[in-house]
Design a protein around this motif. Structure first.
Motif, short mmCIF file in Angstrom:
data_model
loop_
_atom_site.label_atom_id
_atom_site.label_comp_id
_atom_site.label_asym_id
_atom_site.label_seq_id
_atom_site.Cartn_x
_atom_site.Cartn_y
_atom_site.Cartn_z
N VAL A 1 0.84 -1.21 0.00
CA VAL A 1 0.00 0.00 0.00
C VAL A 1 0.87 1.25 0.00
CG1 VAL A 1 -1.66 1.32 1.38
CG2 VAL A 1 -2.01 -1.13 1.03
N ASP A 2 1.91 1.26 0.84
CA ASP A 2 2.81 2.41 0.88
C ASP A 2 3.49 2.64 -0.48
OD1 ASP A 2 2.19 2.78 3.52
OD2 ASP A 2 4.03 1.84 4.29
N ARG A 3 3.94 1.56 -1.10
CA ARG A 3 4.60 1.67 -2.40
C ARG A 3 3.62 2.17 -3.46
NH1 ARG A 3 8.89 3.09 -5.10
NH2 ARG A 3 8.91 2.15 -7.16
N ALA A 4 2.39 1.70 -3.42
CA ALA A 4 1.38 2.15 -4.39
C ALA A 4 1.13 3.65 -4.25
CB ALA A 4 0.08 1.36 -4.20
N ARG A 5 1.13 4.15 -3.03
CA ARG A 5 0.96 5.60 -2.83
C ARG A 5 2.11 6.38 -3.45
NH1 ARG A 5 -0.67 4.68 3.21
NH2 ARG A 5 -2.91 4.46 2.99
N VAL A 6 3.33 5.90 -3.21
CA VAL A 6 4.52 6.59 -3.75
C VAL A 6 4.48 6.58 -5.28
CG1 VAL A 6 7.04 6.41 -4.00
CG2 VAL A 6 5.98 6.17 -1.75
N VAL A 7 4.21 5.43 -5.86
CA VAL A 7 4.19 5.31 -7.33
C VAL A 7 3.04 6.13 -7.91
CG1 VAL A 7 3.89 3.70 -9.27
CG2 VAL A 7 5.33 3.07 -7.33
N GLY A 8 1.88 6.12 -7.25
CA GLY A 8 0.75 6.91 -7.73
C GLY A 8 1.04 8.40 -7.73
N LEU A 9 1.67 8.88 -6.68
CA LEU A 9 2.03 10.31 -6.62
C LEU A 9 3.08 10.64 -7.68
CD1 LEU A 9 2.11 10.92 -2.77
CD2 LEU A 9 0.44 11.78 -4.43
N ARG A 10 4.05 9.73 -7.86
CA ARG A 10 5.08 9.95 -8.87
C ARG A 10 4.45 10.05 -10.25
NH1 ARG A 10 9.39 5.55 -9.02
NH2 ARG A 10 10.27 6.70 -7.28
N ILE B 1 5.52 3.14 -17.26
CA ILE B 1 6.24 2.30 -16.30
C ILE B 1 5.56 2.34 -14.94
CG2 ILE B 1 8.42 2.05 -15.04
CD1 ILE B 1 9.84 3.00 -17.63
N CYS B 2 5.15 3.52 -14.52
CA CYS B 2 4.43 3.66 -13.24
C CYS B 2 3.10 2.90 -13.27
CB CYS B 2 4.18 5.13 -12.92
SG CYS B 2 5.61 6.03 -12.36
N GLN B 3 2.39 2.99 -14.37
CA GLN B 3 1.10 2.30 -14.48
C GLN B 3 1.29 0.78 -14.44
OE1 GLN B 3 -0.59 3.96 -18.04
NE2 GLN B 3 -1.22 5.85 -17.01
N ARG B 4 2.36 0.29 -15.08
CA ARG B 4 2.65 -1.15 -15.02
C ARG B 4 2.95 -1.59 -13.60
NH1 ARG B 4 6.94 -2.87 -19.43
NH2 ARG B 4 8.11 -1.56 -18.03
N GLU B 5 3.74 -0.79 -12.89
CA GLU B 5 4.06 -1.13 -11.50
C GLU B 5 2.81 -1.08 -10.63
OE1 GLU B 5 7.00 -0.03 -7.78
OE2 GLU B 5 7.26 1.07 -9.66
N ILE C 1 10.84 -3.74 -12.82
CA ILE C 1 10.20 -2.55 -13.38
C ILE C 1 10.77 -1.30 -12.74
CG2 ILE C 1 8.01 -1.29 -13.56
CD1 ILE C 1 6.63 -4.02 -13.84
N ALA C 2 10.97 -1.34 -11.42
CA ALA C 2 11.55 -0.19 -10.71
C ALA C 2 12.96 0.10 -11.23
CB ALA C 2 11.56 -0.43 -9.21
#
Length: 156
Positions: A44-53, A65-69, A146-147
């Motif tokens: 969940v924490d990682r999804a928040r970071v990637v979503g904001l990015r 790349i963000c959407q794939r992650e 992916i990261a």
């Protein structure tokens, strides 16, 4: 089937001995639930970071790349939720098994088949939960790749 609620100390000691092994299984399941809930929190924490990015990016390739992650993180969270649910169900079955041991021993009921059924079903749920956990770990490894792509693209 006669119900005789008179139980001796020896009978009670035997019932407690029988209940010890499932209690250890219950403790193991609790530890596994702790690990999986920790992983879910990280997802969940990682999804928040990637979503904001993703919201801040303008480059379409980096957004992709963000959407794939995020898709993989979503899959990981669903798999982890299933594993947590199955572990919880296994723990509930083990608790039911322990209660059945006491009730059956106290009233001298012949419920061995029921107790075996609870135990086998709990182990099947635990096996499936462990398989889902393995799948989630594999997806986490894919997310690392992916990261790495993102960091290589971001650095150039």
């Amino acid at each position: 089937m006669s119900i005789n609620p008179i139980i001796t100390a020896t009978d009670l000691a035997l019932i407690i001995q029988l209940a010890v092994a499932p209690v250890f299984l219950l403790a193991g399941i609790a530890g596994f639930l702790n690990v999986m809930s920790g992983r879910l929190g990280r997802i969940v924490d990682r999804a928040r970071v990637v979503g904001l990015r993703e919201l801040r990016l303008t480059d379409l390739e980096q957004k992709d790349i963000c959407q794939r992650e995020l898709r993989i993180l979503w899959r990981r969270s669903k798999i982890t939720n299933w594993a947590i649910g199955l572990c919880t169900a296994a723990a509930l079955l083990v608790c039911t098994l322990i209660v059945s041991l006491f009730v059956g021993g106290f009233w001298k009921l012949h419920i061995g088949g029921l107790i075996i059924g609870f135990f086998v079903l709990a182990l099947v749920f635990l096996i499936v939960a462990l398989m889902l956990f393995l799948k989630e770990v594999q997806l986490a490894t894919r997310t690392l790749r992916i990261a790495r792509e993102f960091s290589v693209d971001e650095g150039s």
